[in-house]
Write a protein that holds these residues in place. Structure first.
Motif, PDB file in Angstrom:
ATOM      1  N   SER A 282       0.803  -1.219   0.000  1.00  0.00           N
ATOM      2  CA  SER A 282       0.000   0.000   0.000  1.00  0.00           C
ATOM      3  C   SER A 282       0.837   1.270   0.000  1.00  0.00           C
ATOM      4  O   SER A 282       0.390   2.322  -0.469  1.00  0.00           O
ATOM      5  CB  SER A 282      -0.944   0.010   1.217  1.00  0.00           C
ATOM      6  OG  SER A 282      -0.211  -0.117   2.423  1.00  0.00           O
ATOM      7  N   VAL A 283       2.065   1.203   0.521  1.00  0.00           N
ATOM      8  CA  VAL A 283       2.931   2.377   0.512  1.00  0.00           C
ATOM      9  C   VAL A 283       3.365   2.698  -0.918  1.00  0.00           C
ATOM     10  O   VAL A 283       3.455   3.860  -1.308  1.00  0.00           O
ATOM     11  CB  VAL A 283       4.142   2.171   1.441  1.00  0.00           C
ATOM     12  CG1 VAL A 283       5.145   3.301   1.301  1.00  0.00           C
ATOM     13  CG2 VAL A 283       3.665   2.059   2.886  1.00  0.00           C
ATOM     14  N   THR A 284       3.627   1.676  -1.699  1.00  0.00           N
ATOM     15  CA  THR A 284       3.923   1.901  -3.116  1.00  0.00           C
ATOM     16  C   THR A 284       2.669   2.366  -3.856  1.00  0.00           C
ATOM     17  O   THR A 284       2.729   3.274  -4.693  1.00  0.00           O
ATOM     18  CB  THR A 284       4.481   0.617  -3.751  1.00  0.00           C
ATOM     19  OG1 THR A 284       5.734   0.301  -3.136  1.00  0.00           O
ATOM     20  CG2 THR A 284       4.682   0.778  -5.248  1.00  0.00           C
ATOM     21  N   TRP A 285       1.537   1.770  -3.529  1.00  0.00           N
ATOM     22  CA  TRP A 285       0.276   2.144  -4.158  1.00  0.00           C
ATOM     23  C   TRP A 285      -0.062   3.610  -3.905  1.00  0.00           C
ATOM     24  O   TRP A 285      -0.558   4.309  -4.793  1.00  0.00           O
ATOM     25  CB  TRP A 285      -0.835   1.237  -3.646  1.00  0.00           C
ATOM     26  CG  TRP A 285      -2.213   1.628  -4.096  1.00  0.00           C
ATOM     27  CD1 TRP A 285      -3.188   2.216  -3.362  1.00  0.00           C
ATOM     28  CD2 TRP A 285      -2.767   1.468  -5.400  1.00  0.00           C
ATOM     29  NE1 TRP A 285      -4.313   2.441  -4.110  1.00  0.00           N
ATOM     30  CE2 TRP A 285      -4.084   1.984  -5.371  1.00  0.00           C
ATOM     31  CE3 TRP A 285      -2.285   0.934  -6.596  1.00  0.00           C
ATOM     32  CZ2 TRP A 285      -4.924   1.981  -6.492  1.00  0.00           C
ATOM     33  CZ3 TRP A 285      -3.107   0.933  -7.716  1.00  0.00           C
ATOM     34  CH2 TRP A 285      -4.406   1.446  -7.652  1.00  0.00           C
ATOM     35  N   GLY A 286       0.175   4.070  -2.673  1.00  0.00           N
ATOM     36  CA  GLY A 286      -0.087   5.459  -2.340  1.00  0.00           C
ATOM     37  C   GLY A 286      -1.207   5.674  -1.348  1.00  0.00           C
ATOM     38  O   GLY A 286      -1.754   6.780  -1.265  1.00  0.00           O
ATOM     39  N   THR A 287      -1.541   4.658  -0.555  1.00  0.00           N
ATOM     40  CA  THR A 287      -2.581   4.796   0.460  1.00  0.00           C
ATOM     41  C   THR A 287      -2.228   5.921   1.432  1.00  0.00           C
ATOM     42  O   THR A 287      -1.100   6.007   1.914  1.00  0.00           O
ATOM     43  CB  THR A 287      -2.734   3.470   1.243  1.00  0.00           C
ATOM     44  OG1 THR A 287      -3.117   2.442   0.329  1.00  0.00           O
ATOM     45  CG2 THR A 287      -3.784   3.597   2.334  1.00  0.00           C
TER      46      THR A 287
ATOM     47  N   PRO B 163       5.878   6.643  -6.432  1.00  0.00           N
ATOM     48  CA  PRO B 163       6.349   6.370  -7.796  1.00  0.00           C
ATOM     49  C   PRO B 163       6.085   7.526  -8.759  1.00  0.00           C
ATOM     50  O   PRO B 163       6.930   7.842  -9.604  1.00  0.00           O
ATOM     51  CB  PRO B 163       5.571   5.107  -8.186  1.00  0.00           C
ATOM     52  CG  PRO B 163       5.294   4.421  -6.887  1.00  0.00           C
ATOM     53  CD  PRO B 163       4.993   5.551  -5.942  1.00  0.00           C
ATOM     54  N   THR B 164       4.920   8.173  -8.629  1.00  0.00           N
ATOM     55  CA  THR B 164       4.626   9.309  -9.493  1.00  0.00           C
ATOM     56  C   THR B 164       5.572  10.464  -9.207  1.00  0.00           C
ATOM     57  O   THR B 164       6.087  11.120 -10.129  1.00  0.00           O
ATOM     58  CB  THR B 164       3.162   9.768  -9.301  1.00  0.00           C
ATOM     59  OG1 THR B 164       2.283   8.688  -9.646  1.00  0.00           O
ATOM     60  CG2 THR B 164       2.846  10.967 -10.176  1.00  0.00           C
ATOM     61  N   ARG B 165       5.821  10.719  -7.937  1.00  0.00           N
ATOM     62  CA  ARG B 165       6.747  11.786  -7.554  1.00  0.00           C
ATOM     63  C   ARG B 165       8.167  11.475  -8.032  1.00  0.00           C
ATOM     64  O   ARG B 165       8.875  12.350  -8.521  1.00  0.00           O
ATOM     65  CB  ARG B 165       6.759  11.944  -6.038  1.00  0.00           C
ATOM     66  CG  ARG B 165       5.426  12.296  -5.417  1.00  0.00           C
ATOM     67  CD  ARG B 165       5.188  13.780  -5.421  1.00  0.00           C
ATOM     68  NE  ARG B 165       4.106  14.158  -4.533  1.00  0.00           N
ATOM     69  CZ  ARG B 165       3.798  15.405  -4.233  1.00  0.00           C
ATOM     70  NH1 ARG B 165       4.490  16.397  -4.759  1.00  0.00           N
ATOM     71  NH2 ARG B 165       2.792  15.679  -3.421  1.00  0.00           N
ATOM     72  N   LEU B 166       8.573  10.228  -7.895  1.00  0.00           N
ATOM     73  CA  LEU B 166       9.912   9.838  -8.306  1.00  0.00           C
ATOM     74  C   LEU B 166      10.065   9.935  -9.824  1.00  0.00           C
ATOM     75  O   LEU B 166      11.133  10.307 -10.324  1.00  0.00           O
ATOM     76  CB  LEU B 166      10.223   8.420  -7.827  1.00  0.00           C
ATOM     77  CG  LEU B 166      11.624   7.881  -8.133  1.00  0.00           C
ATOM     78  CD1 LEU B 166      12.708   8.764  -7.501  1.00  0.00           C
ATOM     79  CD2 LEU B 166      11.764   6.437  -7.634  1.00  0.00           C
ATOM     80  N   ALA B 167       9.010   9.613 -10.541  1.00  0.00           N
ATOM     81  CA  ALA B 167       9.053   9.747 -12.007  1.00  0.00           C
ATOM     82  C   ALA B 167       9.321  11.187 -12.412  1.00  0.00           C
ATOM     83  O   ALA B 167      10.099  11.462 -13.334  1.00  0.00           O
ATOM     84  CB  ALA B 167       7.738   9.252 -12.608  1.00  0.00           C
TER      85      ALA B 167
ATOM     86  N   GLU C 275       6.269   2.352 -13.475  1.00  0.00           N
ATOM     87  CA  GLU C 275       5.019   1.591 -13.400  1.00  0.00           C
ATOM     88  C   GLU C 275       4.753   1.236 -11.940  1.00  0.00           C
ATOM     89  O   GLU C 275       5.615   0.677 -11.264  1.00  0.00           O
ATOM     90  CB  GLU C 275       5.112   0.314 -14.241  1.00  0.00           C
ATOM     91  CG  GLU C 275       5.435   0.544 -15.713  1.00  0.00           C
ATOM     92  CD  GLU C 275       4.288   1.197 -16.463  1.00  0.00           C
ATOM     93  OE1 GLU C 275       3.152   1.207 -15.932  1.00  0.00           O
ATOM     94  OE2 GLU C 275       4.526   1.707 -17.575  1.00  0.00           O
ATOM     95  N   ASN C 276       3.573   1.573 -11.457  1.00  0.00           N
ATOM     96  CA  ASN C 276       3.219   1.327 -10.062  1.00  0.00           C
ATOM     97  C   ASN C 276       2.582  -0.055  -9.932  1.00  0.00           C
ATOM     98  O   ASN C 276       1.461  -0.289 -10.397  1.00  0.00           O
ATOM     99  CB  ASN C 276       2.255   2.398  -9.568  1.00  0.00           C
ATOM    100  CG  ASN C 276       2.047   2.343  -8.056  1.00  0.00           C
ATOM    101  OD1 ASN C 276       2.048   1.283  -7.460  1.00  0.00           O
ATOM    102  ND2 ASN C 276       1.852   3.500  -7.445  1.00  0.00           N
ATOM    103  N   ALA C 277       3.300  -0.979  -9.308  1.00  0.00           N
ATOM    104  CA  ALA C 277       2.796  -2.334  -9.056  1.00  0.00           C
ATOM    105  C   ALA C 277       2.620  -2.544  -7.560  1.00  0.00           C
ATOM    106  O   ALA C 277       2.971  -3.586  -7.012  1.00  0.00           O
ATOM    107  CB  ALA C 277       3.743  -3.378  -9.642  1.00  0.00           C
ATOM    108  N   GLY C 278       2.070  -1.523  -6.885  1.00  0.00           N
ATOM    109  CA  GLY C 278       1.761  -1.658  -5.473  1.00  0.00           C
ATOM    110  C   GLY C 278       0.400  -2.279  -5.268  1.00  0.00           C
ATOM    111  O   GLY C 278      -0.551  -1.952  -5.976  1.00  0.00           O
TER     112      GLY C 278
END
Length: 208
Positions: free
Chosen positions: A38-43, A52-56, A64-67
């Motif tokens: 969920s931390v990768t997903w963005g909960t 991931p979006t911020r890092l991009a 690609e977000n695989a959270g």
């Protein structure tokens, strides 16, 4: 004699440094897989504010977000091959273990699940990067003193993969940066992305 010992020590230190892995920066547009829970997903934050979006935005990579919220290292090892085949990434950020710790799974079992994921990434020809997760500690969380679980440093050393250490723990230790005890808020995800980017630059994977 003293000068000779100093010279020998300098050579030894230089030799140790030369044994460290050297990585080439990934160019803008490279496909990177953020693989986690969920931390990768963005909960805890709005859509588009996940790390991931911020890092991009910081790196210029296509991330690609695989959270998967609630995912365990134990179950994630069963979906890594499919994710690798679908996205064919050059680099994979592995952020997992928090839910395993909450369920009181033995740390050694979590480490072996993470090891299997890292080895799958290597077998696919991609570069794995391990993101350390804080050890489960209600007291440390309440006193803003979270630390990385020890398995991450050991595993990174054993598998010779770059480690993003302390960043996640530091974010969750700051009440202003978290939406709840286990998830960052929008500001926290921004800080997490910045910390990951800084660590990747230190490892040579992201250009300055």
């Amino acid at each position: 004699m003293r000068r000779w010992l100093l010279f020998a020590l300098t050579l030894a230190l230089a030799a140790c440094g030369s044994d460290r892995p050297k990585y080439a920066p990934l160019p803008p547009g490279s496909v990177v897989l953020a693989f986690g829970d969920s931390v990768t997903w963005g909960t805890g934050a709005a859509r588009g504010e996940d790390y991931p979006t911020r890092l991009a935005a910081l790196s210029g990579w296509r991330i690609e977000n695989a959270g998967v919220p609630g995912d365990l290292a134990e179950t994630a090892r069963n979906r890594i091959d499919e994710a690798l085949e679908e996205h064919a990434p050059r680099l994979v950020l592995v952020e997992l273990g928090g839910n395993d710790f909450l369920r009181r799974r033995p740390e050694q079992d979590v480490a072996e699940d993470l090891r299997a994921i890292l080895r799958s990434v290597k077998a696919a020809g991609a570069q794995p990067v391990l993101v350390a997760v804080p050890a489960f500690s209600p007291l440390a969380a309440a006193t803003s003193g979270l630390k990385d679980a020890l398995i991450y440093r050991r595993l990174a050393d054993e598998e010779a993969v770059p480690l993003v250490g302390a960043v996640f723990a530091d974010v969750l230790s700051d009440t202003k940066l978290r939406a709840d005890p286990i998830h960052p808020n929008a500001q926290g995800y921004h800080r997490l992305a910045e910390g990951i980017a800084e660590s990747l630059r230190d490892h040579g994977l992201l250009a300055n």
